[in-house]
Motif scaffolding. Structure first.
Motif, PDB file in Angstrom:
ATOM      1  N   SER A 130     -38.770  74.785  -7.393  1.00  0.00           N
ATOM      2  CA  SER A 130     -38.192  73.694  -8.192  1.00  0.00           C
ATOM      3  C   SER A 130     -36.857  73.311  -7.548  1.00  0.00           C
ATOM      4  CB  SER A 130     -38.066  74.093  -9.667  1.00  0.00           C
ATOM      5  OG  SER A 130     -37.259  75.222  -9.802  1.00  0.00           O
ATOM      6  N   THR A 131     -35.793  73.196  -8.312  1.00  0.00           N
ATOM      7  CA  THR A 131     -34.493  72.855  -7.721  1.00  0.00           C
ATOM      8  C   THR A 131     -34.141  73.851  -6.624  1.00  0.00           C
ATOM      9  OG1 THR A 131     -33.845  72.037  -9.871  1.00  0.00           O
ATOM     10  CG2 THR A 131     -32.093  72.336  -8.248  1.00  0.00           C
ATOM     11  N   GLY A 132     -34.349  75.118  -6.916  1.00  0.00           N
ATOM     12  CA  GLY A 132     -34.240  76.182  -5.916  1.00  0.00           C
ATOM     13  C   GLY A 132     -35.611  76.822  -5.740  1.00  0.00           C
ATOM     14  N   ILE A 133     -35.664  77.874  -4.936  1.00  0.00           N
ATOM     15  CA  ILE A 133     -36.929  78.581  -4.728  1.00  0.00           C
ATOM     16  C   ILE A 133     -36.694  80.066  -4.945  1.00  0.00           C
ATOM     17  CG2 ILE A 133     -38.701  79.217  -3.047  1.00  0.00           C
ATOM     18  CD1 ILE A 133     -38.395  76.463  -1.795  1.00  0.00           C
ATOM     19  N   GLY A 134     -37.459  80.648  -5.872  1.00  0.00           N
ATOM     20  CA  GLY A 134     -37.324  82.076  -6.146  1.00  0.00           C
ATOM     21  C   GLY A 134     -38.679  82.733  -6.138  1.00  0.00           C
ATOM     22  N   GLY A 135     -38.677  84.040  -6.296  1.00  0.00           N
ATOM     23  CA  GLY A 135     -39.947  84.738  -6.302  1.00  0.00           C
ATOM     24  C   GLY A 135     -39.823  86.161  -6.808  1.00  0.00           C
ATOM     25  N   GLY A 136     -40.963  86.710  -7.139  1.00  0.00           N
ATOM     26  CA  GLY A 136     -41.070  88.119  -7.498  1.00  0.00           C
ATOM     27  C   GLY A 136     -42.345  88.642  -6.872  1.00  0.00           C
ATOM     28  N   ILE A 137     -42.315  89.890  -6.416  1.00  0.00           N
ATOM     29  CA  ILE A 137     -43.452  90.455  -5.690  1.00  0.00           C
ATOM     30  C   ILE A 137     -43.917  91.729  -6.372  1.00  0.00           C
ATOM     31  CG2 ILE A 137     -44.201  91.441  -3.487  1.00  0.00           C
ATOM     32  CD1 ILE A 137     -42.032  89.677  -2.143  1.00  0.00           C
ATOM     33  N   VAL A 138     -45.208  91.796  -6.626  1.00  0.00           N
ATOM     34  CA  VAL A 138     -45.804  92.991  -7.215  1.00  0.00           C
ATOM     35  C   VAL A 138     -46.671  93.666  -6.154  1.00  0.00           C
ATOM     36  CG1 VAL A 138     -47.443  93.830  -8.948  1.00  0.00           C
ATOM     37  CG2 VAL A 138     -45.717  92.111  -9.572  1.00  0.00           C
ATOM     38  N   VAL A 139     -46.398  94.927  -5.898  1.00  0.00           N
ATOM     39  CA  VAL A 139     -47.161  95.722  -4.943  1.00  0.00           C
ATOM     40  C   VAL A 139     -47.610  96.996  -5.647  1.00  0.00           C
ATOM     41  CG1 VAL A 139     -47.042  97.041  -2.791  1.00  0.00           C
ATOM     42  CG2 VAL A 139     -45.968  94.791  -2.920  1.00  0.00           C
ATOM     43  N   ASP A 140     -48.870  97.319  -5.517  1.00  0.00           N
ATOM     44  CA  ASP A 140     -49.428  98.515  -6.166  1.00  0.00           C
ATOM     45  C   ASP A 140     -49.145  98.501  -7.671  1.00  0.00           C
ATOM     46  OD1 ASP A 140     -50.199  99.313  -3.631  1.00  0.00           O
ATOM     47  OD2 ASP A 140     -48.431 100.562  -3.324  1.00  0.00           O
ATOM     48  N   GLY A 141     -49.141  97.312  -8.254  1.00  0.00           N
ATOM     49  CA  GLY A 141     -48.961  97.194  -9.699  1.00  0.00           C
ATOM     50  C   GLY A 141     -47.523  97.276 -10.167  1.00  0.00           C
ATOM     51  N   GLY A 172     -32.267  77.198   8.120  1.00  0.00           N
ATOM     52  CA  GLY A 172     -33.719  77.116   8.119  1.00  0.00           C
ATOM     53  C   GLY A 172     -34.412  77.951   7.074  1.00  0.00           C
ATOM     54  N   CYS A 173     -33.678  78.385   6.044  1.00  0.00           N
ATOM     55  CA  CYS A 173     -34.328  79.093   4.936  1.00  0.00           C
ATOM     56  C   CYS A 173     -35.326  78.159   4.244  1.00  0.00           C
ATOM     57  CB  CYS A 173     -33.304  79.527   3.896  1.00  0.00           C
ATOM     58  SG  CYS A 173     -32.129  80.752   4.448  1.00  0.00           S
ATOM     59  N   LEU A 174     -36.351  78.758   3.642  1.00  0.00           N
ATOM     60  CA  LEU A 174     -37.314  77.958   2.881  1.00  0.00           C
ATOM     61  C   LEU A 174     -36.598  77.097   1.844  1.00  0.00           C
ATOM     62  CD1 LEU A 174     -40.254  77.276   2.185  1.00  0.00           C
ATOM     63  CD2 LEU A 174     -40.237  79.239   0.607  1.00  0.00           C
ATOM     64  N   GLU A 175     -35.602  77.679   1.173  1.00  0.00           N
ATOM     65  CA  GLU A 175     -34.890  76.927   0.138  1.00  0.00           C
ATOM     66  C   GLU A 175     -34.149  75.716   0.714  1.00  0.00           C
ATOM     67  OE1 GLU A 175     -33.475  78.830  -3.297  1.00  0.00           O
ATOM     68  OE2 GLU A 175     -31.471  77.980  -3.129  1.00  0.00           O
ATOM     69  N   ALA A 176     -33.686  75.822   1.965  1.00  0.00           N
ATOM     70  CA  ALA A 176     -32.966  74.716   2.604  1.00  0.00           C
ATOM     71  C   ALA A 176     -33.922  73.647   3.120  1.00  0.00           C
ATOM     72  CB  ALA A 176     -32.103  75.238   3.744  1.00  0.00           C
ATOM     73  N   GLU A 177     -35.219  73.972   3.197  1.00  0.00           N
ATOM     74  CA  GLU A 177     -36.197  73.033   3.753  1.00  0.00           C
ATOM     75  C   GLU A 177     -37.139  72.451   2.703  1.00  0.00           C
ATOM     76  OE1 GLU A 177     -36.266  72.115   6.906  1.00  0.00           O
ATOM     77  OE2 GLU A 177     -34.723  73.494   7.613  1.00  0.00           O
ATOM     78  N   ALA A 178     -37.364  73.178   1.606  1.00  0.00           N
ATOM     79  CA  ALA A 178     -38.463  72.777   0.717  1.00  0.00           C
ATOM     80  C   ALA A 178     -38.105  72.764  -0.763  1.00  0.00           C
ATOM     81  CB  ALA A 178     -39.658  73.719   0.936  1.00  0.00           C
ATOM     82  N   SER A 179     -36.866  73.068  -1.134  1.00  0.00           N
ATOM     83  CA  SER A 179     -36.515  73.060  -2.557  1.00  0.00           C
ATOM     84  C   SER A 179     -36.236  71.629  -3.021  1.00  0.00           C
ATOM     85  CB  SER A 179     -35.273  73.914  -2.786  1.00  0.00           C
ATOM     86  OG  SER A 179     -34.159  73.327  -2.149  1.00  0.00           O
ATOM     87  N   GLY A 180     -36.190  71.443  -4.319  1.00  0.00           N
ATOM     88  CA  GLY A 180     -35.851  70.139  -4.864  1.00  0.00           C
ATOM     89  C   GLY A 180     -34.486  69.672  -4.397  1.00  0.00           C
ATOM     90  N   SER A 181     -33.525  70.563  -4.336  1.00  0.00           N
ATOM     91  CA  SER A 181     -32.192  70.136  -3.901  1.00  0.00           C
ATOM     92  C   SER A 181     -32.190  69.783  -2.417  1.00  0.00           C
ATOM     93  CB  SER A 181     -31.138  71.197  -4.225  1.00  0.00           C
ATOM     94  OG  SER A 181     -31.496  72.420  -3.687  1.00  0.00           O
ATOM     95  N   ALA A 182     -33.005  70.472  -1.615  1.00  0.00           N
ATOM     96  CA  ALA A 182     -33.110  70.127  -0.192  1.00  0.00           C
ATOM     97  C   ALA A 182     -33.753  68.755  -0.016  1.00  0.00           C
ATOM     98  CB  ALA A 182     -33.921  71.185   0.554  1.00  0.00           C
ATOM     99  N   ILE A 183     -34.790  68.485  -0.806  1.00  0.00           N
ATOM    100  CA  ILE A 183     -35.475  67.181  -0.703  1.00  0.00           C
ATOM    101  C   ILE A 183     -34.520  66.061  -1.111  1.00  0.00           C
ATOM    102  CG2 ILE A 183     -37.370  65.805  -1.646  1.00  0.00           C
ATOM    103  CD1 ILE A 183     -38.829  68.610  -2.023  1.00  0.00           C
ATOM    104  N   PRO A 190     -34.887  61.605  -5.768  1.00  0.00           N
ATOM    105  CA  PRO A 190     -35.463  62.761  -6.467  1.00  0.00           C
ATOM    106  C   PRO A 190     -36.748  63.230  -5.792  1.00  0.00           C
ATOM    107  CG  PRO A 190     -35.075  60.920  -7.991  1.00  0.00           C
ATOM    108  CD  PRO A 190     -34.834  60.402  -6.608  1.00  0.00           C
ATOM    109  N   PRO A 191     -37.057  64.526  -5.897  1.00  0.00           N
ATOM    110  CA  PRO A 191     -38.266  65.056  -5.252  1.00  0.00           C
ATOM    111  C   PRO A 191     -39.534  64.297  -5.642  1.00  0.00           C
ATOM    112  CG  PRO A 191     -36.904  66.842  -6.063  1.00  0.00           C
ATOM    113  CD  PRO A 191     -36.253  65.577  -6.544  1.00  0.00           C
ATOM    114  N   ALA A 192     -39.592  63.802  -6.867  1.00  0.00           N
ATOM    115  CA  ALA A 192     -40.808  63.115  -7.330  1.00  0.00           C
ATOM    116  C   ALA A 192     -41.094  61.856  -6.520  1.00  0.00           C
ATOM    117  CB  ALA A 192     -40.681  62.768  -8.814  1.00  0.00           C
ATOM    118  N   ASP A 193     -40.079  61.326  -5.831  1.00  0.00           N
ATOM    119  CA  ASP A 193     -40.272  60.093  -5.055  1.00  0.00           C
ATOM    120  C   ASP A 193     -40.734  60.355  -3.622  1.00  0.00           C
ATOM    121  OD1 ASP A 193     -39.378  58.841  -7.285  1.00  0.00           O
ATOM    122  OD2 ASP A 193     -37.424  58.226  -6.469  1.00  0.00           O
ATOM    123  N   ALA A 194     -40.954  61.608  -3.272  1.00  0.00           N
ATOM    124  CA  ALA A 194     -41.256  61.942  -1.873  1.00  0.00           C
ATOM    125  C   ALA A 194     -42.544  61.264  -1.407  1.00  0.00           C
ATOM    126  CB  ALA A 194     -41.382  63.457  -1.719  1.00  0.00           C
TER     127      ALA A 194
END
Ligand SMILES: [Zn+2]
Length: 283
Positions: A130-141, A172-183, A190-194
């Motif tokens: 979205s505006t930024g890019i975040g994540g969470g990772i589950v490994v082995d439950g 070149g972070c993903l957030e700098a290339e693909a987040s809403g604020s980067a777009i 706004p990103p919706a106009d891309a």
């Protein structure tokens, strides 16, 4: 359970039952530029509005980071009034409930594994684009924590070595290339106009990052929420899947899928509830 979602633009509270259904919810605008106590009093008023006809097993909170492990204090980058704010003890004191606090993206990952797109999966990444890019990772439950609870910051994987300068200071972070604020910064709109070519590029960058994660951690599933990704829909996911498939070629990572979150608008509240559900071991 009570679920509380705290972001820079709004704060929300919901009553979430043992099946992940939201029975009641309310929200207020976040007075982000106010002082610590003014922000707290807006949140306290919101949380206190939860119906007392329901019984709550605990209170889970998803909040923007960074924070101390377990959310004992939080310092959300985009809520300047809160620096080292003792969020967990304040909410516990207000509600009298067992309270657990985690990063909002990690909270969503728990929600995805509980009743969302990753239900029943023991190895996956959950992302928010979205505006930024975040994540969470589950490994082995288990949700990955890392040294200070910051594991899963997929927005800072490098997807373009000489790319745009990121808020973190790297290039070149993903957030700098693909987040809403980067777009917004790239196009002035706004990103919706891309245009289609930009949607394709954004999807490609996200797929590239997921391929690295899949190859590194032996994952077969990435779920993606967030206004930018879900707003772009199928063209975004097709581009992401194409890039992911092209770059995850190991025997164990080939076939990794990237799919939309199905928790929808309830994701943040369900995720917040999942944070305390993990703490109290509720079923
Ligand atoms: Zn970065």
């Amino acid at each position: 359970m009570l679920g509380v979602d705290i972001g820079a633009t709004k704060m929300a509270v919901g009553a979430v039952d043992g099946t992940g259904s939201v029975l009641w919810s309310a929200r207020v605008a976040t007075p982000s530029d106010s002082g610590a106590e003014e922000i707290w009093s807006a949140l306290a008023g919101l949380v206190s509005s939860a119906p007392d006809t329901l019984r709550y097993a605990g209170c889970g909170v998803g909040c923007a980071g960074p924070m101390e492990p377990g959310g004992s204090t939080v310092s959300p980058l985009n809520i300047p009034g809160w620096r080292d704010f003792p969020l967990r003890s304040r909410i516990a004191g207000l509600t009298g409930l067992t309270t657990a606090v985690d990063n909002d993206a990690k909270a969503l990952a728990l929600g995805e594994g509980w009743v969302g797109t990753a239900a029943g999966e023991a190895n996956y990444i959950s992302m928010v684009v979205s505006t930024g890019i975040g994540g969470g990772i589950v490994v082995d439950g288990r949700l990955l924590e890392g040294r200070a609870g910051n594991a899963g910051h997929v927005g800072h994987l490098i997807v373009e070595p000489d790319g745009r300068l990121c808020v973190c200071g790297a290039r070149g972070c993903l957030e700098a290339e693909a987040s809403g604020s980067a777009i917004l910064a790239l196009t002035g709109r706004p990103p919706a106009d891309a245009v289609a070519a930009l949607v394709y590029r954004v999807g490609t960058m996200v797929g590239r990052a997921v391929a690295d994660v899949a190859n590194l951690l032996d994952l077969h599933l990435a779920t993606v929420a967030g206004s930018v990704a879900l707003g772009y829909g199928a063209p975004f996911f097709e581009a992401a899947q194409r890039e992911l498939s092209a770059r995850s070629k190991l025997r164990f990572s080939a076939g990794c899928r990237i799919v939309p979150s199905r928790l929808g608008a309830w994701g943040p509240l369900v995720g917040a509830a999942a944070v305390v559900r993990r703490e109290i071991g509720a079923q």
